[in-house]
Each structure stands twice: as structure tokens, then as C-alpha cells.
Motif scaffolding. Structure first.
Motif, PDB file in Angstrom:
ATOM      1  N   HIS A 107       0.887   2.344   4.285  1.00 52.25           N
ATOM      2  CA  HIS A 107      -0.054   3.460   4.199  1.00 52.25           C
ATOM      3  C   HIS A 107      -0.015   4.264   5.494  1.00 52.25           C
ATOM      4  CE1 HIS A 107      -3.758   5.692   3.715  1.00 52.25           C
ATOM      5  NE2 HIS A 107      -3.871   5.247   2.474  1.00 52.25           N
ATOM      6  N   CYS A 153      -5.551   3.898  -4.157  1.00 54.22           N
ATOM      7  CA  CYS A 153      -5.831   2.563  -3.613  1.00 54.22           C
ATOM      8  C   CYS A 153      -7.012   1.837  -4.258  1.00 54.22           C
ATOM      9  CB  CYS A 153      -6.129   2.663  -2.124  1.00 54.22           C
ATOM     10  SG  CYS A 153      -4.974   3.663  -1.199  1.00 54.22           S
ATOM     11  N   LYS A 198      -6.123  -5.588   3.763  1.00 55.13           N
ATOM     12  CA  LYS A 198      -6.938  -4.434   3.378  1.00 55.13           C
ATOM     13  C   LYS A 198      -7.907  -4.800   2.245  1.00 55.13           C
ATOM     14  CE  LYS A 198      -6.434   0.153   1.324  1.00 55.13           C
ATOM     15  NZ  LYS A 198      -5.495   1.246   1.021  1.00 55.13           N
ATOM     16  N   LYS A 210       1.230   9.563  -5.568  1.00 56.69           N
ATOM     17  CA  LYS A 210      -0.107   8.983  -5.465  1.00 56.69           C
ATOM     18  C   LYS A 210      -1.149  10.071  -5.729  1.00 56.69           C
ATOM     19  CE  LYS A 210      -3.192   7.050  -1.936  1.00 56.69           C
ATOM     20  NZ  LYS A 210      -3.298   6.649  -0.533  1.00 56.69           N
ATOM     21  N   ASP A 264       0.836  -1.198   0.000  1.00 56.30           N
ATOM     22  CA  ASP A 264       0.000   0.000   0.000  1.00 56.30           C
ATOM     23  C   ASP A 264       0.879   1.259   0.000  1.00 56.30           C
ATOM     24  OD1 ASP A 264      -2.165   1.640   0.089  1.00 56.30           O
ATOM     25  OD2 ASP A 264      -3.039   0.784   1.902  1.00 56.30           O
ATOM     26  N   ASP A 265       0.751   2.074  -1.031  1.00 60.36           N
ATOM     27  CA  ASP A 265       1.460   3.368  -1.120  1.00 60.36           C
ATOM     28  C   ASP A 265       2.979   3.235  -1.156  1.00 60.36           C
ATOM     29  OD1 ASP A 265      -1.103   4.330  -0.916  1.00 60.36           O
ATOM     30  OD2 ASP A 265      -0.673   5.786   0.660  1.00 60.36           O
ATOM     31  N   ASP A 319      -0.127  -0.710  -4.766  1.00 60.64           N
ATOM     32  CA  ASP A 319      -1.405  -0.264  -5.337  1.00 60.64           C
ATOM     33  C   ASP A 319      -1.360   1.134  -5.939  1.00 60.64           C
ATOM     34  OD1 ASP A 319      -1.263   1.130  -2.961  1.00 60.64           O
ATOM     35  OD2 ASP A 319      -3.390   0.865  -2.477  1.00 60.64           O
ATOM     36  N   ASN A 320      -0.281   1.863  -5.681  1.00 57.91           N
ATOM     37  CA  ASN A 320      -0.072   3.186  -6.303  1.00 57.91           C
ATOM     38  C   ASN A 320       1.310   3.671  -5.897  1.00 57.91           C
ATOM     39  OD1 ASN A 320      -2.451   3.765  -3.930  1.00 57.91           O
ATOM     40  ND2 ASN A 320      -0.498   4.787  -3.634  1.00 57.91           N
TER      41      ASN A 320
HETATM   42 CA    CA Z   1      -2.592   2.882  -1.701  1.00 59.34          CA
END
Ligand code: CA
Length: 564
Positions: free
Chosen positions: A315, A148, A200, A387, A106-107, A368-369
Motif C-alpha cells: 500500500h 481495503c 493491518k 482499486k 494490500d493493493d 484485498d483489492n
Molecule cells: Ca487495499
């Protein structure tokens, strides 16, 4: 004798001289007419170099339509046949279809892990991730959506955000989610897979969007996004709420699920424990233990499995537990998160190895990004943007695919959109190419492409000619080979010059000059427009953008969650 030999040698030499002379005479003719019939030159005259065509470059190669409601592909029949032969041989050995593990960070930015240049250099070593990456296929041009939920729904549906309609993440119980969409999990389940999601979710909390109602047998994790559970509780980040009893109470009672939950197919989600400033510290360990248990359990099963493991780290906000606080040399809460997810990767791979499943499991690792840029500490990228934007920094994600004995260690710059996971996973399970459309409503457009032969074939050639970039409700850009033609872009500092403007803060420019284009090889930072100088290439990209605009006319964009 001597004179005869000399005469023979003389004849030979004369012959060679003649051949050389003829060749020299013909060369300019070949160059002009020539040598393939092409005249090349530079600003100071003609030249004879024939140049090189590199494999996997598709600027002048049209793609093939395999179904009206799917992105066209660049077919590689020989690569496809060899990949199928490899899969068939493995199935005979393993006695079942291959397992699939998607490990989604995540991120985390392109530059964060060691295998893409970060790791030790950033004070956040990732030895387990790096070892796996270097023994797998590193994809340097793998693309997520800008944030996300848009990306996660893209993986699940094979659609880009304009088609699945989740244009930004739903926050704090906002409506909108997968709403009964046919997901990759549902298709795999129909192919006999046990489907497990851990960590998540963030693709909707309404009944039709819950994991167990869109194809997962089982889910263990939270339904939203990390900061929703803690940021209003933290007196350092949001004292205006945390230190106001009435505001705090409203947040505590707000209408979203505040718990780590367990959901099973055919049932409701069970609340396990509240996520707060204390429990959040151990969430990733709890989730890793659940996935680990699943891997051990499935070792005894005759069924293949699909595990979609999504971490909480990195994240914002990261609250490392006692074991990880300060474990990274950088000692930021973010870098401690990187070290923790690296440990988790190592742990799950070790379990696959110990249970004898590593050979029969494809591991896809990605984020995811790109890195968040508005709340420090955050991740890193060598590219422009963060992001929330469709600059490379926002959407080009650290990615590799590892499969012991099946995928050669290598690095590829071939285009891969995370939407391709939808098609590729279905293909691995026995639903290749256009066959996946049989499982979908006719009005559903598939932006993903079956990339099995890209990953498994000896040539390692992407089947994707172009990559379409979306940004919120806009069609943002298109890339073919090294060229990216930009239609709409996030201007991160267009509004604020102070503070931390980034992907979600600026303004979106939607009326660009018409020749805004970059060369991602010579200018990966995307700060030099080459549109006018490279009109021959940009005209082709313009046609590709037009093609996709026509796709959007036929399969119109949807808006389920958006900023406006
Ligand atoms: Ca994300």
C-alpha cells in the motif's frame, strides 16, 4: 473352405456396410430430431456437432437454497463426502483440527506476482510465492471488494459491503467499523482455536471494532492504513501540511491511533511505538517476526490456530528499509515491497515446515483489492480498472490456496468470493454449510459460501453459481460463468482528463443501457459489450441480479462508512 471364409467375410462386410448405411441415413434424422433431439446450426446451415458441457458451468443450473439468510449453493455431495473423509483422516493423524493461515496483501494487483504473469517480468521476482502457488490451487476468479476495509470486513463477516455497511475505508479516525459483528475469528474461537491477527487492521478503531473485541485473542499491528501515518509527514507528498507547523501539529494530534499496538483479549490496546517515516520502514519485518514467533509457539500447543497476517506493503507509501531498498530489479518502492512480502511468505512457510505444522495448515494467499491507480508507483493487472472500481482490475485478486498433501496442484477458474473465506474457515473447523447461521443473528445475511469441497474435492468444482459485485453503495454487476452483466460502473476518466484518474476519481454510472455485458473469456479487458448479441445468456443473468435485489429488500443494505 476358401469360398466359405470368403462368404463369411462377405457377410461381415455386408453387415458393416449395412450398419454404416443405416447410420448415415439416420444421422440427419438424429441431427434434426435428433441425436438427443436437438437441432443445431450455424448461419450457413445445420450441423451435427453435439458440443461439450464443461464441468463447473452453471448458467442453466439453478442453485439450492440451504438457509433463508444465505446465498444459495451448487451442491456437490460426492465432492463434499470425499473432502470430509480427507479432513477426518488428517485430524486423526494430526490429533487436532487444521490450522488456518490467511496471508493478505494490500493493493497488490492480479498481475503482480509471478504465478499470475508478473514477478520477474515486472522486475519484482516472487519465487517463494510462486513455488507455493504452483504447488497449490490457483484461483483465477477470486474476488475482493473494490477497496481495503470493505474487503477485510467481508472476510471477517462473510457479508458483502452492502450488508456489512463498510462501503469504503474509514480514514483518520472516522467512525465506523465491525462494531461487535460476529467474525470468523469469533466462530473459530468457539471451535477451540487460538486466534491471532497481525499487521493491518483497518476495520474500525472504536472499542467494539477492535480485534480483541471481535474474536481475536491477540493483535499486533496498526489499526488504520499505511498512508495515514506518514503521508502528511512527507514534505515531498504533502508539503502543504508537512512544511506548515500549525497544520502539521493538528495532524499530529488528530484523533486516531498513531502507533503500532498490541491488544489482548479482555484488555485495552497498548501503544508500542509511533509509526512515522523512520519506523514504518521496518513494520513488515516486525510483524513477520511476531507471526513467526506465534507459529513457533503454537507448534507446542494442543489447540489449532487461526493466523490472519496482513502486510503493510505494498500500500502507498512504501518506504523500504536498507535491506530492501533496490532489492527488486525494478527498484521502485512498490516492487521492493513485493520482494519483501515474498521473503516474508518464504520465512513463515519455512517456520511451518521446521515446526512440523505444514501438513496441518491451510494457507490462503490473496490481496484485498486490485492495484491502486492514482498514486505511482503501483501494482499491475491485466484487467480493466483499478482499486476503487468494480471492473475486474479492481476486484479480481491474485489468489491461491496451499495445503501440503491435502490440495492438489491445479488451476481453477471457478468463482470464489473472499466472503467465502468466512464459511470455508468455519467449515474446516467443524461448522459446515448452513450450520454457521446458528452463530449469527437471524437478520444477518451471509453472502459467503462454504467452499471446502471446491478446494479439497477431487473435481475442484466451485459451489458458487454467481458472483455479486458491489461498488460503494451500489449493486454493480453479476457474473455467472464467463458472462458479467453490469448495472453500475466506475467511469475513471469521466471527470478528469489530466493527472491520474482511477478507481476513486471518476464518476459512477448507475443508469446503464440495460444490455451492458461482457464475456470475460473472450474479452477480459471488458471493453466490448456483448449484451444484445447474447440475450439468451443475459436474460439469465438479469434474473440473477433480480434475485439479489430481492435479497436486498429482505435483508436491506446498511451504511456505516460511505462517501456520501
Ligand atoms: Ca487495499
Amino acid at each position: 473352405m476358401e469360398s466359405r471364409t470368403a462368404a463369411r467375410q462377405c457377410t461381415r462386410v455386408s453387415g458393416i456396410v449395412f450398419l454404416v448405411a443405416v447410420t448415415l441415413l439416420l444421422l440427419p434424422v438424429c441431427a434434426m430430431a435428433g441425436g438427443g433431439g436437438i437441432t443445431r446450426g450455424s448461419v450457413d446451415g445445420q450441423m451435427t456437432a453435439s458440443g461439450y458441457d464443461h464441468p463447473g458451468e452453471y448458467l442453466v443450473h439453478p442453485a439450492t437454497l440451504i438457509a433463508d439468510n444465505m446465498e444459495p449453493v451448487i451442491p456437490h455431495p460426492d465432492e463434499e463426502a470425499e473432502s470430509r473423509a480427507k479432513l477426518d483422516a488428517l485430524k486423526k493423524r494430526a490429533g487436532k483440527k487444521p490450522n488456518i493461515l490467511i496471508f493478505l496483501l494490500d493493493d497488490v494487483g492480479y498481475g503482480d506476482p509471478g504465478f499470475t504473469g508478473g514477478g520477474v517480468m515486472l522486475g519484482s521476482p516472487t519465487p517463494n510465492i510462486d513455488r507455493l502457488a504452483h504447488n497449490g490451487m490457483i484461483l483465477t476468479s477470486a474476488y475482493s471488494a473494490p477497496s481495503c476495509t470493505p474487503t477485510r470486513a467481508t472476510i471477517m463477516t462473510g457479508q458483502n459491503p452492502l450488508h456489512h455497511g463498510l462501503l469504503r475505508p474509514p480514514m483518520y479516525g472516522e467512525k465506523g467499523g465491525l462494531d461487535g459483528a460476529v467474525t470468523v475469528a469469533a466462530i473459530l474461537k468457539k471451535q477451540g482455536y487460538v486466534t491471532q491477527a497481525v499487521g493491518k487492521w483497518h476495520m474500525g478503531e472504536n472499542k467494539g471494532s477492535l480485534p480483541q473485541n471481535v474474536g481475536f485473542d491477540d493483535f499486533y499491528g496498526f489499526l488504520g492504513v499505511s498512508d495515514m501515518y506518514t503521508e502528511w509527514r512527507d514534505q515531498y507528498f504533502n508539503p502543504e501540511i508537512a512544511l506548515s507547523p500549525s497544520r502539521f501539529m493538528v495532524m499530529e494530534k488528530s484523533n486516531f491511533n498513531h502507533n503500532n499496538v498490541h491488544c489482548k483479549s479482555g484488555g485495552e490496546c497498548e501503544n508500542l511505538y509511533q509509526i512515522n517515516l523512520t519506523t514504518i520502514r521496518d513494520l513488515d519485518q516486525d510483524w513477520a517476526a511476531y507471526s513467526d514467533k506465534f507459529i513457533h509457539k503454537m507448534a507446542k500447543s494442543k489447540k489449532p490456530w487461526f493466523l490472519y497476517h496482513c502486510t503493510r506493503a505494498c500500500h502507498f507509501d512504501n518506504y523500504p528499509n536498507d535491506k530492501y531498498a533496490g532489492r527488486s530489479p525494478a527498484r521502485t518502492t512498490y516492487s521492493d515491497g513485493m520482494v519483501e512480502v515474498d521473503d516474508i511468505v518464504g520465512r513463515l512457510v519455512k517456520s511451518l515446515e521446521e515446526t512440523g505444522q505444514l501438513d496441518n495448515t491451510l494457507i490462503f494467499f490473496t490481496s484485498d483489492n486490485g492495484p491502486e491507480g492514482e498514486i505511482f508507483p503501483y501494482g499491475h493487472t491485466p484487467f480493466r480498472g483499478h482499486k476503487g472500481s468494480s471492473w475486474e482490475g479492481g476486484v479480481r485478486v491474485p489468489t491461491f490456496v496451499y495445503w501440503k498433501g491435502m490440495i492438489e496442484p491445479r488451476v481453477s477458474d471457478g468463482l470464489f468470493d473472499l466472503a467465502d473465506l468466512f464459511n470455508t474457515c468455519a467449515s474446516l473447523a467443524g461448522v459446515p454449510g448452513a450450520k454457521v447461521t446458528k452463530y449469527l443473528p437471524r437478520d444477518r445475511y451471509v453472502d459467503g459460501i462454504d467452499q471446502v469441497s471446491f478446494l479439497l474435492g477431487p473435481g475442484g468444482l466451485s459451489n458458487r453459481r454467481s458472483r455479486i459485485y458491489t461498488l460503494n453503495e451500489f449493486l454493480s454487476a453479476v457474473r455467472i460463468d464467463e458472462f458479467k452483466y453490469i448495472h453500475a460502473a466506475e467511469m475513471e476518466d469521466a471527470v478528469f482528463q489530466n493527472g491520474y484518474p482511477a478507481g476513486f476519481t471518476g464518476a459512477i454510472a448507475t443508469h446503464l443501457g440495460g444490455a451492458t455485458a461482457v464475456n470475460l473469456y473472450t474479452n477480459p479487458r471488458e471493453d466490448v459489450s456483448i449484451g444484445i448479441r447474447h440475450i439468451p445468456a443475459i436474460v439469465i443473468l438479469g434474473k440473477e441480479l433480480l434475485r439479489y435485489k430481492q435479497v436486498l429488500q429482505k435483508y436491506p443494505p446498511r451504511v456505516k462508512v460511505s462517501f456520501f
